[in-house]
Design a protein around this motif. Structure first.
Motif, PDB file in Angstrom:
ATOM      1  N   ASN A 317      39.281  29.974  43.933  1.00 20.52           N
ATOM      2  CA  ASN A 317      38.191  30.949  44.090  1.00 20.52           C
ATOM      3  C   ASN A 317      36.960  30.480  43.315  1.00 20.52           C
ATOM      4  OD1 ASN A 317      39.395  32.746  45.770  1.00 20.52           O
ATOM      5  ND2 ASN A 317      39.971  34.239  44.204  1.00 20.52           N
ATOM      6  N   ALA A 318      37.186  30.026  42.081  1.00 24.49           N
ATOM      7  CA  ALA A 318      36.066  29.585  41.242  1.00 24.49           C
ATOM      8  C   ALA A 318      35.311  28.442  41.928  1.00 24.49           C
ATOM      9  CB  ALA A 318      36.576  29.144  39.870  1.00 24.49           C
ATOM     10  N   ILE A 319      36.099  27.546  42.546  1.00 22.49           N
ATOM     11  CA  ILE A 319      35.457  26.413  43.243  1.00 22.49           C
ATOM     12  C   ILE A 319      34.721  26.907  44.486  1.00 22.49           C
ATOM     13  CG2 ILE A 319      35.928  24.279  44.519  1.00 22.49           C
ATOM     14  CD1 ILE A 319      38.400  23.934  42.613  1.00 22.49           C
ATOM     15  N   LYS A 320      35.439  27.772  45.242  1.00 18.42           N
ATOM     16  CA  LYS A 320      34.928  28.266  46.530  1.00 18.42           C
ATOM     17  C   LYS A 320      33.641  29.083  46.359  1.00 18.42           C
ATOM     18  CE  LYS A 320      37.494  31.351  48.659  1.00 18.42           C
ATOM     19  NZ  LYS A 320      38.607  31.955  49.420  1.00 18.42           N
ATOM     20  N   TYR A 321      33.593  29.921  45.309  1.00 14.97           N
ATOM     21  CA  TYR A 321      32.459  30.833  45.170  1.00 14.97           C
ATOM     22  C   TYR A 321      31.341  30.296  44.264  1.00 14.97           C
ATOM     23  CZ  TYR A 321      35.402  34.119  47.639  1.00 14.97           C
ATOM     24  OH  TYR A 321      36.168  34.708  48.601  1.00 14.97           O
ATOM     25  N   SER A 322      31.385  28.984  43.949  1.00 14.24           N
ATOM     26  CA  SER A 322      30.244  28.404  43.229  1.00 14.24           C
ATOM     27  C   SER A 322      29.735  27.188  44.008  1.00 14.24           C
ATOM     28  CB  SER A 322      30.624  28.065  41.786  1.00 14.24           C
ATOM     29  OG  SER A 322      31.763  27.261  41.752  1.00 14.24           O
ATOM     30  N   GLY A 346      29.134  30.794  39.716  1.00 13.94           N
ATOM     31  CA  GLY A 346      28.859  30.995  41.139  1.00 13.94           C
ATOM     32  C   GLY A 346      28.229  32.347  41.474  1.00 13.94           C
ATOM     33  N   ILE A 347      28.618  32.905  42.636  1.00 10.86           N
ATOM     34  CA  ILE A 347      27.929  34.093  43.176  1.00 10.86           C
ATOM     35  C   ILE A 347      28.257  35.369  42.386  1.00 10.86           C
ATOM     36  CG2 ILE A 347      27.802  33.159  45.523  1.00 10.86           C
ATOM     37  CD1 ILE A 347      30.152  34.989  46.267  1.00 10.86           C
ATOM     38  N   GLY A 348      29.337  35.365  41.619  1.00 12.45           N
ATOM     39  CA  GLY A 348      29.709  36.548  40.831  1.00 12.45           C
ATOM     40  C   GLY A 348      30.226  37.681  41.706  1.00 12.45           C
ATOM     41  N   HIS A 356      38.029  46.670  43.347  1.00 11.01           N
ATOM     42  CA  HIS A 356      38.779  46.483  44.606  1.00 11.01           C
ATOM     43  C   HIS A 356      39.299  45.073  44.823  1.00 11.01           C
ATOM     44  CE1 HIS A 356      37.512  50.430  45.769  1.00 11.01           C
ATOM     45  NE2 HIS A 356      36.251  50.108  45.610  1.00 11.01           N
ATOM     46  N   ILE A 357      38.871  44.125  43.991  1.00 13.39           N
ATOM     47  CA  ILE A 357      39.166  42.724  44.342  1.00 13.39           C
ATOM     48  C   ILE A 357      40.648  42.395  44.391  1.00 13.39           C
ATOM     49  CG2 ILE A 357      36.937  41.712  43.661  1.00 13.39           C
ATOM     50  CD1 ILE A 357      38.250  40.980  40.999  1.00 13.39           C
ATOM     51  N   PHE A 358      41.491  43.272  43.806  1.00 17.00           N
ATOM     52  CA  PHE A 358      42.930  43.007  43.871  1.00 17.00           C
ATOM     53  C   PHE A 358      43.590  43.727  45.058  1.00 17.00           C
ATOM     54  CE2 PHE A 358      41.790  42.261  39.447  1.00 17.00           C
ATOM     55  CZ  PHE A 358      42.303  40.991  39.276  1.00 17.00           C
ATOM     56  N   GLN A 371      34.421  31.400  53.631  1.00 19.86           N
ATOM     57  CA  GLN A 371      35.728  31.611  54.256  1.00 19.86           C
ATOM     58  C   GLN A 371      36.749  32.197  53.266  1.00 19.86           C
ATOM     59  OE1 GLN A 371      38.771  29.449  54.012  1.00 19.86           O
ATOM     60  NE2 GLN A 371      39.755  30.835  55.484  1.00 19.86           N
ATOM     61  N   GLY A 372      37.510  33.178  53.722  1.00 22.60           N
ATOM     62  CA  GLY A 372      38.525  33.783  52.853  1.00 22.60           C
ATOM     63  C   GLY A 372      39.282  34.877  53.580  1.00 22.60           C
ATOM     64  N   THR A 373      40.377  35.353  52.987  1.00 24.40           N
ATOM     65  CA  THR A 373      41.194  36.375  53.662  1.00 24.40           C
ATOM     66  C   THR A 373      41.338  37.651  52.836  1.00 24.40           C
ATOM     67  OG1 THR A 373      43.135  35.432  52.617  1.00 24.40           O
ATOM     68  CG2 THR A 373      42.617  34.679  54.850  1.00 24.40           C
ATOM     69  N   GLY A 374      41.013  37.578  51.567  1.00 22.95           N
ATOM     70  CA  GLY A 374      41.178  38.755  50.694  1.00 22.95           C
ATOM     71  C   GLY A 374      42.624  38.983  50.299  1.00 22.95           C
ATOM     72  N   ILE A 375      43.420  37.944  50.382  1.00 23.01           N
ATOM     73  CA  ILE A 375      44.840  38.106  50.054  1.00 23.01           C
ATOM     74  C   ILE A 375      45.192  37.509  48.687  1.00 23.01           C
ATOM     75  CG2 ILE A 375      47.117  37.167  50.651  1.00 23.01           C
ATOM     76  CD1 ILE A 375      46.633  37.697  53.450  1.00 23.01           C
ATOM     77  N   GLY A 376      44.484  36.421  48.339  1.00 22.39           N
ATOM     78  CA  GLY A 376      44.856  35.637  47.156  1.00 22.39           C
ATOM     79  C   GLY A 376      45.063  36.460  45.892  1.00 22.39           C
ATOM     80  N   LEU A 377      44.063  37.252  45.511  1.00 19.42           N
ATOM     81  CA  LEU A 377      44.164  37.992  44.238  1.00 19.42           C
ATOM     82  C   LEU A 377      45.243  39.077  44.308  1.00 19.42           C
ATOM     83  CD1 LEU A 377      40.516  38.311  42.895  1.00 19.42           C
ATOM     84  CD2 LEU A 377      42.320  36.726  42.245  1.00 19.42           C
ATOM     85  N   GLY A 400      27.940  34.453  37.661  1.00 15.56           N
ATOM     86  CA  GLY A 400      29.213  33.752  37.543  1.00 15.56           C
ATOM     87  C   GLY A 400      30.378  34.649  37.143  1.00 15.56           C
ATOM     88  N   THR A 401      31.553  34.044  37.081  1.00 15.49           N
ATOM     89  CA  THR A 401      32.779  34.813  36.842  1.00 15.49           C
ATOM     90  C   THR A 401      33.665  34.099  35.829  1.00 15.49           C
ATOM     91  OG1 THR A 401      32.660  35.557  39.127  1.00 15.49           O
ATOM     92  CG2 THR A 401      34.785  35.816  38.045  1.00 15.49           C
ATOM     93  N   GLU A 402      34.320  34.925  34.981  1.00 17.19           N
ATOM     94  CA  GLU A 402      35.294  34.332  34.055  1.00 17.19           C
ATOM     95  C   GLU A 402      36.585  35.128  34.183  1.00 17.19           C
ATOM     96  OE1 GLU A 402      34.286  33.014  29.901  1.00 17.19           O
ATOM     97  OE2 GLU A 402      35.715  34.624  29.450  1.00 17.19           O
TER      98      GLU A 402
HETATM   99  P1  ADP Z   1      39.387  35.560  49.223  1.00 13.92           P
HETATM  100  O1  ADP Z   1      40.272  34.861  50.165  1.00 13.92           O
HETATM  101  O2  ADP Z   1      38.354  36.379  49.886  1.00 13.92           O
HETATM  102  O3  ADP Z   1      38.812  34.659  48.201  1.00 13.92           O
HETATM  103  P2  ADP Z   1      40.786  36.815  47.041  1.00 13.92           P
HETATM  104  O4  ADP Z   1      41.839  37.859  47.069  1.00 13.92           O
HETATM  105  O5  ADP Z   1      41.110  35.549  46.380  1.00 13.92           O
HETATM  106  O6  ADP Z   1      40.332  36.629  48.528  1.00 13.92           O
HETATM  107  O7  ADP Z   1      39.528  37.447  46.316  1.00 13.92           O
HETATM  108  C1  ADP Z   1      39.114  38.733  46.693  1.00 13.92           C
HETATM  109  C2  ADP Z   1      37.594  38.854  46.535  1.00 13.92           C
HETATM  110  O8  ADP Z   1      37.235  38.772  45.168  1.00 13.92           O
HETATM  111  C3  ADP Z   1      36.818  37.736  47.162  1.00 13.92           C
HETATM  112  O9  ADP Z   1      36.625  37.950  48.539  1.00 13.92           O
HETATM  113  C4  ADP Z   1      35.521  37.798  46.395  1.00 13.92           C
HETATM  114  O10 ADP Z   1      34.700  38.823  46.875  1.00 13.92           O
HETATM  115  C5  ADP Z   1      35.976  38.144  45.011  1.00 13.92           C
HETATM  116  N1  ADP Z   1      36.151  36.983  44.126  1.00 13.92           N
HETATM  117  C6  ADP Z   1      37.312  36.465  43.661  1.00 13.92           C
HETATM  118  N2  ADP Z   1      37.069  35.418  42.815  1.00 13.92           N
HETATM  119  C7  ADP Z   1      35.738  35.276  42.764  1.00 13.92           C
HETATM  120  C8  ADP Z   1      34.859  34.362  42.061  1.00 13.92           C
HETATM  121  N3  ADP Z   1      35.325  33.388  41.264  1.00 13.92           N
HETATM  122  N4  ADP Z   1      33.527  34.528  42.249  1.00 13.92           N
HETATM  123  C9  ADP Z   1      33.039  35.511  43.039  1.00 13.92           C
HETATM  124  N5  ADP Z   1      33.811  36.395  43.725  1.00 13.92           N
HETATM  125  C10 ADP Z   1      35.136  36.268  43.593  1.00 13.92           C
END
Ligand code: ADP
Length: 413
Positions: A317-322, A346-348, A356-358, A371-377, A400-402
């Protein structure tokens, strides 16, 4: 009567505590004892010849006179007692509360009225005091009664409200229960559908992949660089799609069968090294991973695949969103727990999205173009729950995000 008897009677008469006053038919005092003089403040003998009205306050004299005249006309005995009270006038002007008993006699054909007088001021005051006290008590009781009544009605009201609240809560609980059951059902349907669809996608995808590989092979002879480029793109996109489908299938498996744990001892360094190596394939131009404070020898006793999935999702995610040329930092430090901090610039995450991110399939608005599915977290959270770990996210949109992952050093069921 001999002299000594007369003296004897006089002493008896004078030593009476009650005042005795004898008046003739004109209402003049002809005889009185010392108690009367003491009571009204007169000198010895001073009252003889005075009208009895002089012992009555000005305002009462007229009534008293009428009363006396009436008494002469219809004499009778009035015993002292309740109701026979009247006001007297002290020589110094003070008003006295008195009680009187009336009697009469005739002597040598003349009418005489005899009054027995005693002061009742003290008794009166006491009675008044008791009366007042009683009244106050009554008032107090009344007030307390009314307070009690209002308290009872307040209690009744709050009781009624409480009952209504309980009823409402029971309704709300029932509603929530139903909604929860519905959501569970929906979730299950969703997972089933996604898994079914994923299975269906897998076969044609593997066909596409085989075809792309074959084109690549045939192209080896002609060696057309464009064909090579496009077959590579096809292969990488199919690879991405496969990963997504694997995620879906993994989730469904997790829900249906649970996950069989396979505990082993391994160094965190091994996991991180392999992850960083794999991540090379998705790094953008100029993007790099920087590892600081690497506690390479710290050992974990866990299911290695689970630890890998958790860190992989957060790192990717960190790589993808920066963006390009950015640095993704990994910091590892351990104490009671093993803490892995992954930081990007990245985009934060927008504030409203943080809670909601979980959630499964949730994606923040600013992440949608990526690109993403919203499943990872969601998977990360479930695994962490299983191994008693935790995750903490600090983020600011556009900055950014930590993410801090905290794992116990040893898995305990
Ligand atoms: P996704 O496949 O969309 O990355 P995740 O479940 O991994 O699904 O993450 C859920 C959402 O959390 C992401 O869609 C994004 O909005 C946010 N997110 C997670 N990690 C980051 C990050 N490092 N920077 C910005 N947004 C993030």
């Amino acid at each position: 009567m001999d002299k000594s008897k007369e003296v004897f009677y006089k002493i008896c008469f004078d030593s009476l505590m009650e005042g005795i006053c004898i008046a003739n038919h004109e209402g003049r005092i002809v005889m009185n004892n010392s108690a009367v003089e003491e009571l009204f403040g007169y000198e010895k003998g001073e009252l003889i010849g005075k009208k009895i009205t002089s012992l009555i306050p000005e305002g009462q004299r007229k009534i008293h006179l009428e009363y006396f005249q009436n008494f002469i006309k219809h004499p009778r005995v009035y015993k002292k007692g309740k109701g026979r009270e009247f006001l007297g006038l002290h020589k110094n002007g003070e008003i006295l509360d008195l009680e009187i008993g009336l009697n009469y006699f005739t002597h040598e054909g003349k009418f005489f009225a005899k009054a027995l007088i005693s002061e009742i001021s003290l008794r009166k005051r006491k009675e008044l005091w008791i009366k007042q006290k009683n009244k106050n008590l009554e008032l107090e009781v009344e007030e307390q009664e009314s307070q009690l009544i209002s308290l009872v009605s307040e209690l009744e009201l709050s009781n009624r409200k409480l009952k209504e609240e309980i009823k409402e809560r029971a309704f709300a609980e029932q509603r929530t229960k139903l909604a929860l059951e519905k959501e569970k059902e929906l979730n299950l349907m969703q997972t089933k559908f996604v898994s079914l669809a994923s299975h269906e996608f897998k076969t044609p995808l593997s066909g596409i992949l085989t075809s792309a590989s074959l084109i690549q092979k045939y192209n080896e002879v002609q060696s057309n660089p464009r064909v090579a480029k496009h077959t590579n793109t096809i292969k990488s996109l199919v690879g991405q799609l496969n990963n997504v489908l694997d995620d879906f299938l993994f989730l469904e498996n997790l829900e249906r069968k649970g996950y069989p744990m396979n505990i082993s001892r391994f160094k965190i360094r091994e996991v991180i090294n392999s992850l960083v190596k794999d991540a090379g394939a998705i790094l953008k131009e100029g993007q790099r991973i920087e590892i600081s404070s690497y506690e390479s020898n710290t050992e974990l006793q866990h299911d290695r695949i689970i630890v890998d999935i958790i860190i992989r999702n957060v790192l990717y995610n960190a790589i993808k969103y920066s963006g390009k040329n950015s640095v993704v930092g990994i910091k590892i430090h351990s104490g009671k727990n093993m803490n892995i901090v992954i930081k990007d610039d990245g985009i934060g995450i927008p504030n409203e999205a943080k809670e909601h991110i979980f959630d499964r399939f949730y994606r923040a608005k600013n992440a949608l173009p990526i690109q993403g599915t919203g499943i990872g977290l969601n998977i990360v959270k479930r695994h962490l729950q299983k191994i008693n770990g935790s995750i903490h996210v600090e983020s600011e949109e556009t900055k950014g995000t930590e993410v801090t992952i905290s794992l116990p050093l040893t898995f305990q069921d």
